[in-house]
Design an enzyme around this catalytic site. Structure first.
Site, PDB file in Angstrom:
ATOM      1  N   CYS A  43      -0.555   4.145   2.150  1.00 38.66           N
ATOM      2  CA  CYS A  43      -0.372   3.918   3.593  1.00 38.66           C
ATOM      3  C   CYS A  43       1.087   4.161   3.994  1.00 38.66           C
ATOM      4  O   CYS A  43       1.361   4.801   5.004  1.00 38.66           O
ATOM      5  CB  CYS A  43      -0.718   2.479   3.976  1.00 38.66           C
ATOM      6  SG  CYS A  43      -2.191   1.822   3.213  1.00 38.66           S
ATOM      7  N   ASP A  44       2.020   3.629   3.226  1.00 32.72           N
ATOM      8  CA  ASP A  44       3.411   3.553   3.683  1.00 32.72           C
ATOM      9  C   ASP A  44       4.393   4.421   2.905  1.00 32.72           C
ATOM     10  O   ASP A  44       5.555   4.543   3.319  1.00 32.72           O
ATOM     11  CB  ASP A  44       3.891   2.086   3.616  1.00 32.72           C
ATOM     12  CG  ASP A  44       3.059   1.196   4.533  1.00 32.72           C
ATOM     13  OD1 ASP A  44       2.581   1.701   5.576  1.00 32.72           O
ATOM     14  OD2 ASP A  44       2.879   0.011   4.213  1.00 32.72           O
ATOM     15  N   CYS A  98       0.832  -1.214   0.000  1.00 30.58           N
ATOM     16  CA  CYS A  98       0.000   0.000   0.000  1.00 30.58           C
ATOM     17  C   CYS A  98       0.861   1.257   0.000  1.00 30.58           C
ATOM     18  O   CYS A  98       1.439   1.618   1.031  1.00 30.58           O
ATOM     19  CB  CYS A  98      -0.927  -0.007   1.225  1.00 30.58           C
ATOM     20  SG  CYS A  98      -1.989   1.448   1.302  1.00 30.58           S
TER      21      CYS A  98
END
Ligand code: FAD
Ligand code: NAP
Length: 313
Positions: free
Chosen positions: A136-137, A133
């Protein structure tokens, strides 16, 4: 007893929720184990949902959907469904909290999940430098170099997203042509800080107690290259979430393809009356938000007719 149980709260499930409640079913519950919205909420940008113009993320797109459904009476249970079965004309919804609910009809839209690429160290470093992701990261690697594995739409779109945050993106793909749409491929090729590493597969991701320090890749000629990056993003496709349809004896509740997709007709009807399957989990799914939403609407209209027939005729 519910008129309809909806399993999954992605674009398919939410649209089914909107159409079943607005179409007159009295008691409809959507079971979503996390926040509603589905996998598109992990996408940094969506530019092919009709009417949604401008730079909007998957999360931006999905935020209004649950409230729109709730306005018409859709109930949301934030719980995982472990199994759906049918006895006589009643579906049983087995929940991870131990409760069992009953419904006249069921619409399943549990989507799909990111697949692991299968190279050494991938599991060991998952969540510590290996990710599926970018939204997300990605920020953890601001101004650093990262590797992206895959050659489909997801890999290339997320490589473009990461290229805006990171100093450099190595895009590792096992062939020299891409599965992604030509427009996206052209954008990647125009992006100066994306280096294409083609005809190559990851052999091993390695690191230390702090996390990943590098990725070893091998090309078709057998040459090994070490790419020293702290972050590796894998986007190598998805597996269908069909676990709720597995019965106690290990068989599926309805007919499935060999690769685990639910077989439906154009009305999203499965081989079991009153059970409908929608979105990414059904056979020949185009795997698009607009298509999943369309499936949800079709299944909802069919569920309304099914329940009406069951209770009133
Ligand atoms: P999902 O979105 O997968 O939703 C399923 C939901 O069910 C999830 O919220 C999950 O938590 C829930 N669930 C699963 N199992 C259970 C259970 N047992 N109990 C309770 N809840 C459960 N499509 C586009 O059209 N345009 C794009 O630009 C685009 N970009 C993408 C980028 C990325 C990074 C990804 C991963 C996908 C992208 N897609 C895009 C594809 C799109 O996201 C999917 O086609 C779409 O989300 C499918 O919707 P769905 O409702 O079938 O399933
Ligand atoms: P995908 O299209 O299945 O692509 C997976 C990619 O990973 C392929 O390039 C594949 O290589 C590669 N791959 C698979 N296994 C691998 C392994 N073990 N090691 C290395 N590489 C591996 O998956 P996706 O990109 O996630 O897309 C899924 C669906 O969602 C598609 O239908 C896609 O069109 C859709 N989607 C659409 C959009 C959009 O419309 N903008 C955005 C995202 C996703 P090969 O090419 O050699 O097989």
């Amino acid at each position: 007893m519910l008129d309809c149980a909806i399993i999954g709260g992605g674009p398919a499930g939410l649209t089914a929720g909107l159409y079943t409640t607005r179409g007159g079913l009295d008691s409809v519950t959507m079971y979503e184990k996390g926040m509603p919205g589905g996998q598109i909420t992990m996408s940094s940008e969506i530019e092919n949902y009709p009417g949604a113009v401008g730079e909007i993320s998957g999360m931006d797109l999905m935020i209004p959907w649950p409230a729109q459904c709730q306005k018409f009476g859709l109930k949301h249970e934030m719980v995982e469904v472990t199994r759906v079965s049918k006895e006589e004309n009643i579906f049983k919804i087995y929940r991870a909290d131990g409760k069992v609910d009953e419904a006249h009809s069921v619409i399943v839209g549990t989507g799909s999940r990111p697949r692991r690429a299968g190279f050494a160290g991938e599991d060991k470093f998952f969540g510590r430098g290996v990710s599926t992701c970018a939204t997300c990261d990605g920020f953890f690697y601001k101004s650093k170099e990262v590797a992206v594995v895959g050659g489909g739409d997801t890999a290339l779109e997320e490589a473009l997203y990461l290229a805006k945050i990171c100093a450099k993106v190595y895009l590792i793909h096992r062939r020299d042509t891409f599965r992604a749409s030509p427009n996206t491929v052209a954008r990647v090729k125009r992006t100066q800080n994306i280096e294409l590493v083609l005809n190559s597969v990851p052999e091993e991701v390695y690191g230390d107690n702090m996390g990943v320090t590098g990725l070893r890749v091998k090309n078709n000629a057998g040459d090994i290259r070490d790419i020293n990056v702290p972050g590796v993003f894998t986007f190598v496709g998805n597996d269908v979430n069909n676990q709720t349809l597995i019965q106690e004896d290990g068989t599926f509740l309805c007919e499935m393809t060999k690769s685990g997709e639910v077989i439906v007709d154009i009305s999203m009807k499965t081989s079991v009356p009153g059970l409908f399957a929608t979105g990414d989990m059904r056979i020949a799914a185009p795997k698009q938000v607009v298509c999943a939403a369309g499936d949800g609407a079709v299944a909802a209209l069919q569920a309304i007719s099914y329940v009406d027939e069951l209770l009133n005729h």
